[in-house]
Design a protein around this motif. Structure first.
Motif, PDB file in Angstrom:
ATOM      1  N   ASP A  78      -5.767   1.111  11.492  1.00 57.02           N
ATOM      2  CA  ASP A  78      -5.806   0.408  10.207  1.00 57.02           C
ATOM      3  C   ASP A  78      -4.395   0.192   9.664  1.00 57.02           C
ATOM      4  O   ASP A  78      -4.067  -0.890   9.154  1.00 57.02           O
ATOM      5  N   GLU A  79      -3.570   1.226   9.763  1.00 63.16           N
ATOM      6  CA  GLU A  79      -2.214   1.151   9.237  1.00 63.16           C
ATOM      7  C   GLU A  79      -1.393   0.094   9.964  1.00 63.16           C
ATOM      8  O   GLU A  79      -0.638  -0.666   9.351  1.00 63.16           O
ATOM      9  N   GLU A  80      -1.544   0.013  11.275  1.00 61.96           N
ATOM     10  CA  GLU A  80      -0.792  -0.972  12.050  1.00 61.96           C
ATOM     11  C   GLU A  80      -1.208  -2.391  11.662  1.00 61.96           C
ATOM     12  O   GLU A  80      -0.376  -3.292  11.530  1.00 61.96           O
ATOM     13  N   PHE A  81      -2.513  -2.603  11.457  1.00 66.42           N
ATOM     14  CA  PHE A  81      -2.998  -3.920  11.058  1.00 66.42           C
ATOM     15  C   PHE A  81      -2.455  -4.311   9.686  1.00 66.42           C
ATOM     16  O   PHE A  81      -1.925  -5.412   9.495  1.00 66.42           O
ATOM     17  N   LEU A  82      -2.567  -3.396   8.707  1.00 64.45           N
ATOM     18  CA  LEU A  82      -2.085  -3.696   7.363  1.00 64.45           C
ATOM     19  C   LEU A  82      -0.564  -3.860   7.338  1.00 64.45           C
ATOM     20  O   LEU A  82      -0.038  -4.713   6.632  1.00 64.45           O
TER      21      LEU A  82
ATOM     22  N   THR B  90       3.090  -9.032  -6.466  1.00 68.65           N
ATOM     23  CA  THR B  90       2.074  -8.272  -7.185  1.00 68.65           C
ATOM     24  C   THR B  90       0.723  -8.978  -7.205  1.00 68.65           C
ATOM     25  O   THR B  90      -0.287  -8.357  -7.534  1.00 68.65           O
ATOM     26  N   GLU B  91       0.696 -10.265  -6.855  1.00 66.65           N
ATOM     27  CA  GLU B  91      -0.582 -10.977  -6.771  1.00 66.65           C
ATOM     28  C   GLU B  91      -1.309 -10.731  -5.450  1.00 66.65           C
ATOM     29  O   GLU B  91      -2.471 -11.097  -5.293  1.00 66.65           O
ATOM     30  N   LEU B  92      -0.620 -10.090  -4.499  1.00 64.36           N
ATOM     31  CA  LEU B  92      -1.258  -9.744  -3.229  1.00 64.36           C
ATOM     32  C   LEU B  92      -2.284  -8.636  -3.446  1.00 64.36           C
ATOM     33  O   LEU B  92      -2.228  -7.908  -4.442  1.00 64.36           O
TER      34      LEU B  92
ATOM     35  N   ALA C 249      -3.309  -3.179  -1.314  1.00 61.99           N
ATOM     36  CA  ALA C 249      -2.914  -2.553  -0.046  1.00 61.99           C
ATOM     37  C   ALA C 249      -1.707  -3.248   0.569  1.00 61.99           C
ATOM     38  O   ALA C 249      -0.882  -2.608   1.225  1.00 61.99           O
ATOM     39  N   LEU C 250      -1.587  -4.562   0.353  1.00 62.74           N
ATOM     40  CA  LEU C 250      -0.437  -5.306   0.872  1.00 62.74           C
ATOM     41  C   LEU C 250       0.741  -5.241  -0.085  1.00 62.74           C
ATOM     42  O   LEU C 250       1.887  -5.097   0.337  1.00 62.74           O
ATOM     43  N   ALA C 251       0.459  -5.353  -1.383  1.00 65.92           N
ATOM     44  CA  ALA C 251       1.545  -5.348  -2.367  1.00 65.92           C
ATOM     45  C   ALA C 251       2.371  -4.072  -2.285  1.00 65.92           C
ATOM     46  O   ALA C 251       3.602  -4.103  -2.316  1.00 65.92           O
ATOM     47  N   SER C 252       1.705  -2.929  -2.176  1.00 65.26           N
ATOM     48  CA  SER C 252       2.425  -1.660  -2.111  1.00 65.26           C
ATOM     49  C   SER C 252       3.254  -1.564  -0.842  1.00 65.26           C
ATOM     50  O   SER C 252       4.372  -1.040  -0.854  1.00 65.26           O
ATOM     51  N   ARG C 253       2.741  -2.090   0.252  1.00 65.46           N
ATOM     52  CA  ARG C 253       3.489  -2.053   1.511  1.00 65.46           C
ATOM     53  C   ARG C 253       4.673  -3.009   1.486  1.00 65.46           C
ATOM     54  O   ARG C 253       5.738  -2.714   2.028  1.00 65.46           O
TER      55      ARG C 253
END
Length: 452
Positions: A223-227, A250-252, A255-259
């Motif tokens: 999951d982590e590799e995909f995200l 921040t509109e993402l 899970a994506l915005a934080s990464r």
């Protein structure tokens, strides 16, 4: 077990034919087992094998372990490198814990080898301990995914095996090892987790907890590799020369915005010691006005500049600015404050020659200069000639949405308070070449991008 490890190596692409693999061998059961298993597989999988033993000099029995490791390597015909390190000196000098200092020195010793891969003997119990340790610390998905089978040139061929399997294999093959008595010392965090927390979980809830935790970590790794791959793509889309687009980030999805926020910090070299609260504070900047700042570990400051999130290191060194007078031409001036090199020379003739309009090379009318030329940072009263009049340098910066964090770092070619060239931005109208120009001065700026 040999077949299991072989299949795991092939499935995870841990070793390629022709590579040299160095094994970190402490002399304990796990590392001796790994060394022996790989020695049995090296012909089949076509790789070279060597060992490295790091003596931490923390125990009276440390030299016993060193001698034991050297002995089995001689017996098995495996080259062995011994590295002696001073953990306590590193700990005191850098104010680290014993475990962290020892780990850092081990990896430095590993890096001295020319081997393509470094094999470590972590197994399912080690993985379970890592997952629990990261959970206790409040880690996100990446931490809960535990140790990767392959992380750069570090591989872990025994992550598919339990501690019970390793000990059983050692006993079945009559292999010897030495015990590190500090493994029983619950003063160390990992030992407390191993001997107290995991033991309680296995006794009261799940006797196969280590296997279950390892399987959960493997799923989280996928999951982590995909995200992470999606986040990397978004970061490439949103990053700019001097920051990242804050509102779009921040509109993402969270899970994506934080990464993406973490990738931004890592990209500017400040990903260490950043936790959940820091990432959340970064994302909350979208609701703050332009000019808002937050401070992060390591003296890092983030500032919202309109729609861009900027990152810079707080430093008092630049508060008073700097200035380098130009006393003669031609000349070359080095500006170490932002790694800038300025070259000035006269252009002999501009007849039948196009006026230079490159971003970092400009031609100016030398006879318009009324004062001493300087390359410097901004000062009160600075102005630039534009549209037939004067414009305050501060107003220009505001109109161009140049972050306040950068304004004191941008190099300027100045004639008194008249800014002839905002290097990398704009040339003043008051020094441009015209029909009456007699002497042309060429200014070439090399690598003017490192303002922070």
């Amino acid at each position: 077990m040999l077949t299991k490890v072989r299949d795991y190596i092939l499935h995870q692409h841990l070793i390629e034919p022709g590579e040299t693999v160095q094994v970190g061998v402490s002399g304990g059961a796990d590392s001796v087992c790994l060394l022996y298993v790989l020695s049995q597989l090296r012909s089949d999988l076509q790789f070279e094998l060597e060992a490295v033993h790091v003596n931490h000099n923390l125990r009276s029995t440390a030299h016993r372990d060193e001698d034991f490791t050297s002995g089995i390597c001689r017996e098995w015909g495996i080259p062995c490198r011994i590295v002696s390190v001073d953990v306590m000196s590193r700990r005191q000098r850098e104010r680290r814990g014993v475990e962290e200092a020892a780990r850092q020195l081990r990896y430095e010793a590993f890096a001295e080898s020319s081997a393509q891969k470094t094999a470590l003997a972590h197994h399912m119990q080690d993985q379970a301990e890592t997952v629990l340790m990261n959970l206790i610390r409040g880690s996100g998905t990446k931490g809960l995914a535990g140790m990767l089978p392959k992380n750069g040139n570090v591989i872990r061929p025994l992550l598919c095996c339990s501690k019970r399997e390793i000990i059983g294999y050692m006993q079945d093959h009559g292999l010897q090892w030495v015990e590190d008595e500090t493994n029983q010392d619950v003063e160390f965090t990992r030992n407390r987790i191993r001997h107290q927390l995991i033991r309680m979980i296995e006794e009261q809830w799940n006797p196969n907890f280590c296997v279950s935790a390892s399987h959960a970590a493997a799923m989280l790794q996928q999951d982590e590799e995909f995200l992470s791959s999606m986040a990397r793509a978004q970061y490439q889309r949103l990053k700019r020369e001097r920051g990242v687009l804050l509102l779009e980030m921040t509109e993402l999805p969270p899970a994506l915005a934080s990464r993406v926020a973490r990738l931004f910090l890592e990209d500017v070299g400040h990903g260490r010691d950043i936790g959940f609260s820091h990432i959340q504070a970064i994302l909350d900047m979208a609701d703050k006005p332009s000019g808002s700042k937050i401070n992060l570990p390591g003296g890092l400051t983030l500032e919202r500049s309109y729609d861009i999130l900027q990152c810079y290191q707080e430093s008092g060194d630049l508060e008073d600015g700097w200035a380098y007078p130009i006393e003669s031409i031609p000349c070359e001036i080095d500006v170490p404050e932002n790694k800038l090199k300025i070259r000035l020379r006269f252009v002999k003739s501009i007849k039948n020659t196009n006026i230079c309009e490159k971003l970092y090379t400009k031609w100016i009318d030398y006879d318009t200069i009324k004062d001493t030329l300087q390359v410097r940072t901004r000062r009160p009263g600075d102005y630039i000639s534009a549209a037939g009049g004067r414009k305050k340098l501060k107003d220009y910066f505001i109109d161009e949405k140049i972050p306040r964090s950068e304004r004191d770092r941008i190099p300027l070619l100045a004639d008194g308070s008249h800014i002839l060239w905002i290097i990398g931005y704009r040339l003043s109208d008051g020094c441009k070449i015209g029909e009456e120009t007699k002497r042309v001065l060429e200014i070439d700026a090399e690598f003017p991008g490192a303002y922070i």
